[in-house]
Scaffold this motif. Structure first.
Motif, PDB file in Angstrom:
ATOM      1  N   UNK A  89     -46.751 -40.698 -41.576  1.00 35.54           N
ATOM      2  CA  UNK A  89     -47.262 -41.912 -41.800  1.00 35.54           C
ATOM      3  C   UNK A  89     -48.545 -42.126 -41.057  1.00 35.54           C
ATOM      4  N   UNK A  90     -48.791 -41.464 -39.763  1.00 38.82           N
ATOM      5  CA  UNK A  90     -49.842 -41.651 -38.969  1.00 38.82           C
ATOM      6  C   UNK A  90     -50.965 -40.668 -39.819  1.00 38.82           C
ATOM      7  N   UNK A  91     -50.575 -39.682 -40.215  1.00 41.23           N
ATOM      8  CA  UNK A  91     -51.465 -38.783 -40.767  1.00 41.23           C
ATOM      9  C   UNK A  91     -52.310 -39.643 -42.037  1.00 41.23           C
ATOM     10  N   UNK A  92     -51.409 -40.148 -42.879  1.00 38.41           N
ATOM     11  CA  UNK A  92     -52.013 -40.873 -44.016  1.00 38.41           C
ATOM     12  C   UNK A  92     -52.914 -42.279 -43.481  1.00 38.41           C
ATOM     13  N   UNK A  93     -52.529 -42.769 -42.583  1.00 40.82           N
ATOM     14  CA  UNK A  93     -53.178 -44.152 -42.240  1.00 40.82           C
ATOM     15  C   UNK A  93     -54.679 -43.353 -41.522  1.00 40.82           C
ATOM     16  N   UNK A  94     -54.369 -42.423 -40.647  1.00 41.47           N
ATOM     17  CA  UNK A  94     -55.767 -41.732 -39.856  1.00 41.47           C
ATOM     18  C   UNK A  94     -56.698 -41.281 -41.021  1.00 41.47           C
ATOM     19  N   UNK A  95     -56.119 -40.470 -41.871  1.00 45.80           N
ATOM     20  CA  UNK A  95     -57.139 -39.776 -43.080  1.00 45.80           C
ATOM     21  C   UNK A  95     -57.652 -41.010 -43.660  1.00 45.80           C
ATOM     22  N   UNK A  96     -57.080 -42.036 -44.270  1.00 48.34           N
ATOM     23  CA  UNK A  96     -57.323 -43.122 -44.838  1.00 48.34           C
ATOM     24  C   UNK A  96     -58.587 -43.904 -44.242  1.00 48.34           C
ATOM     25  N   UNK A  97     -58.304 -44.265 -42.953  1.00 50.94           N
ATOM     26  CA  UNK A  97     -59.606 -44.657 -42.120  1.00 50.94           C
ATOM     27  C   UNK A  97     -60.915 -43.890 -41.941  1.00 50.94           C
TER      28      UNK A  97
ATOM     29  N   UNK B 105     -42.176 -48.364 -36.051  1.00 49.57           N
ATOM     30  CA  UNK B 105     -42.208 -49.303 -35.126  1.00 49.57           C
ATOM     31  C   UNK B 105     -43.189 -48.891 -33.910  1.00 49.57           C
ATOM     32  N   UNK B 106     -43.770 -47.706 -33.978  1.00 48.57           N
ATOM     33  CA  UNK B 106     -44.810 -47.111 -33.056  1.00 48.57           C
ATOM     34  C   UNK B 106     -46.284 -47.534 -33.554  1.00 48.57           C
ATOM     35  N   UNK B 107     -46.480 -47.925 -34.915  1.00 43.73           N
ATOM     36  CA  UNK B 107     -47.719 -47.980 -35.110  1.00 43.73           C
ATOM     37  C   UNK B 107     -48.191 -49.448 -35.729  1.00 43.73           C
ATOM     38  N   UNK B 108     -49.157 -49.960 -35.129  1.00 42.71           N
ATOM     39  CA  UNK B 108     -49.517 -51.371 -35.523  1.00 42.71           C
ATOM     40  C   UNK B 108     -51.059 -51.010 -36.108  1.00 42.71           C
ATOM     41  N   UNK B 109     -51.272 -51.496 -37.243  1.00 43.10           N
ATOM     42  CA  UNK B 109     -52.733 -51.168 -37.705  1.00 43.10           C
ATOM     43  C   UNK B 109     -52.509 -52.315 -38.756  1.00 43.10           C
ATOM     44  N   UNK B 110     -53.584 -53.365 -38.342  1.00 40.13           N
ATOM     45  CA  UNK B 110     -53.859 -54.456 -39.277  1.00 40.13           C
ATOM     46  C   UNK B 110     -54.605 -54.377 -40.490  1.00 40.13           C
ATOM     47  N   UNK B 111     -55.468 -53.034 -40.495  1.00 47.46           N
ATOM     48  CA  UNK B 111     -56.438 -52.802 -41.398  1.00 47.46           C
ATOM     49  C   UNK B 111     -55.860 -51.696 -42.396  1.00 47.46           C
ATOM     50  N   UNK B 112     -54.477 -51.579 -42.455  1.00 50.61           N
ATOM     51  CA  UNK B 112     -53.971 -50.568 -43.505  1.00 50.61           C
ATOM     52  C   UNK B 112     -54.358 -50.938 -44.862  1.00 50.61           C
ATOM     53  N   UNK B 113     -54.536 -49.979 -45.592  1.00 51.76           N
ATOM     54  CA  UNK B 113     -55.381 -49.949 -46.947  1.00 51.76           C
ATOM     55  C   UNK B 113     -54.106 -50.634 -47.874  1.00 51.76           C
ATOM     56  N   UNK B 114     -54.324 -51.119 -49.182  1.00 50.50           N
ATOM     57  CA  UNK B 114     -53.479 -51.534 -50.020  1.00 50.50           C
ATOM     58  C   UNK B 114     -52.764 -50.016 -50.507  1.00 50.50           C
ATOM     59  N   UNK B 115     -51.173 -50.153 -50.696  1.00 47.60           N
ATOM     60  CA  UNK B 115     -50.594 -48.956 -50.969  1.00 47.60           C
ATOM     61  C   UNK B 115     -50.221 -49.303 -52.770  1.00 47.60           C
ATOM     62  N   UNK B 116     -50.312 -48.174 -53.582  1.00 51.03           N
ATOM     63  CA  UNK B 116     -50.013 -48.159 -54.913  1.00 51.03           C
ATOM     64  C   UNK B 116     -49.140 -47.071 -55.041  1.00 51.03           C
ATOM     65  N   UNK B 117     -47.840 -47.507 -55.497  1.00 52.96           N
ATOM     66  CA  UNK B 117     -46.697 -46.643 -55.795  1.00 52.96           C
ATOM     67  C   UNK B 117     -46.736 -46.336 -57.403  1.00 52.96           C
ATOM     68  N   UNK B 118     -46.368 -44.992 -57.703  1.00 55.19           N
ATOM     69  CA  UNK B 118     -46.225 -44.760 -59.038  1.00 55.19           C
ATOM     70  C   UNK B 118     -45.053 -43.760 -59.225  1.00 55.19           C
ATOM     71  N   UNK B 119     -44.220 -44.136 -60.037  1.00 51.35           N
ATOM     72  CA  UNK B 119     -42.997 -43.554 -60.354  1.00 51.35           C
ATOM     73  C   UNK B 119     -42.906 -42.289 -60.708  1.00 51.35           C
ATOM     74  N   UNK B 120     -42.529 -41.260 -60.644  1.00 45.59           N
ATOM     75  CA  UNK B 120     -42.489 -39.714 -61.093  1.00 45.59           C
ATOM     76  C   UNK B 120     -41.579 -39.716 -62.472  1.00 45.59           C
TER      77      UNK B 120
END
Length: 276
Positions: A226-234, A261-276
């Motif tokens: 989770x942190x990796x996705x958020x940090x890379x996106x930023x 519960x350990x991450x607070x990031x109000x600037x998180x990007x929209x997330x788009x989910x695609x079903x396999x």
């Protein structure tokens, strides 16, 4: 893209979603379907008699209030010159969204989320998570206000296992509508480790015959997925994050090592989910 469904409960988050959906609709010349769901007891409503004197006063009151709120919403500046269809349906939120998305043959569902931290709080244990898991069309989850949404850089975070290959073609098709670059992302954590050689070989095999053209391959180290996705996106200034989902496992598969519960990031990007 022809139709975009936006569930509306008239909350602030629903308006955030409508604003993003309106920008997508404008760029793709799509129609917005604003859907309000009334989850009332079955002994209170009789939808077939709406407008008749025999209908419940409570039902008529809720319908009137919904129409009044729709009128206010559709006058908002971001819906100007957008094709809009308003719909009020008697149903519970989860089943109503799924059924209406199928009935209307929409191409995308855009939903607001009240979560303030982390991917799990955006999805797990909510109607949003249920829609994400069962929707046959892509679902975009928006949690913050975005004044001028654009889709130039799209991160696709995955473990790139073969079972998710079908979702890549959907993501590629979606990205091409916006001429967006796709950043293929594999997060490496201490408990979710594979060598770079193995991962790159897996990704190259994964993207074969997908039609992907404008893309980058990225391996990123972090404490959790989770942190990796958020940090890379930023770091790259991503406009949105795409994730593949599985009907049975939802998002828990890709997020099974995340720190909740350990991450607070109000600037998180929209997330788009695609079903396999």
């Amino acid at each position: 893209m022809k139709k975009i469904l936006v569930p509306i409960d008239f909350s602030e988050q629903a308006e955030f979603a409508a604003k993003v959906a309106a920008k997508i609709a404008k760029e793709t010349d799509a129609k917005l379907v604003l859907l309000h769901l009334l989850d009332l007891p079955t002994d209170v409503i009789d939808p077939s008699n709406y407008g008749n004197s025999s209908n419940s006063p409570i039902t008529l009151l809720y319908m009137k209030r919904a129409q009044e709120q729709f009128e206010k919403l559709t006058k908002r500046y971001f819906l100007k010159n957008i094709k809009v269809e308003k719909s009020v349906v008697f149903h519970n939120p989860f089943e109503g969204i799924i059924e209406e998305s199928k009935r209307l043959d929409v191409d995308l569902v855009v939903m607001g989320s009240q979560g303030v931290s982390g991917f799990e709080e955006m999805f797990v244990g909510s109607n949003t998570e249920r829609v994400v898991r069962h929707s046959s069309v892509p679902v975009m989850v928006v949690k913050n206000e975005i004044d001028d949404f654009k889709l130039t850089n799209l991160v696709f975070a995955s473990d790139f296992e073969d079972e998710y290959k079908p979702s890549l073609k959907k993501i590629v098709g979606f990205a091409k509508k916006f001429n967006a670059k796709i950043h293929l992302l594999r997060i490496i954590t201490p408990s979710y480790f594979e060598s770079s050689f193995v991962i790159k070989k897996k990704i190259n095999s994964f993207i074969e015959d997908s039609g992907i053209e404008d893309y980058t391959i990225n391996l990123y180290n972090d404490r959790s997925i989770e942190e990796g996705i958020i940090h890379f996106g930023k770091e790259i200034g991503a406009d949105a994050i795409a994730i593949n989902t599985h009907k049975k496992r939802g998002l828990t598969h890709i997020l099974n090592n995340s720190i909740s519960g350990g991450i607070t990031n109000h600037a998180i990007r929209p997330v788009i989910t695609f079903k396999a």
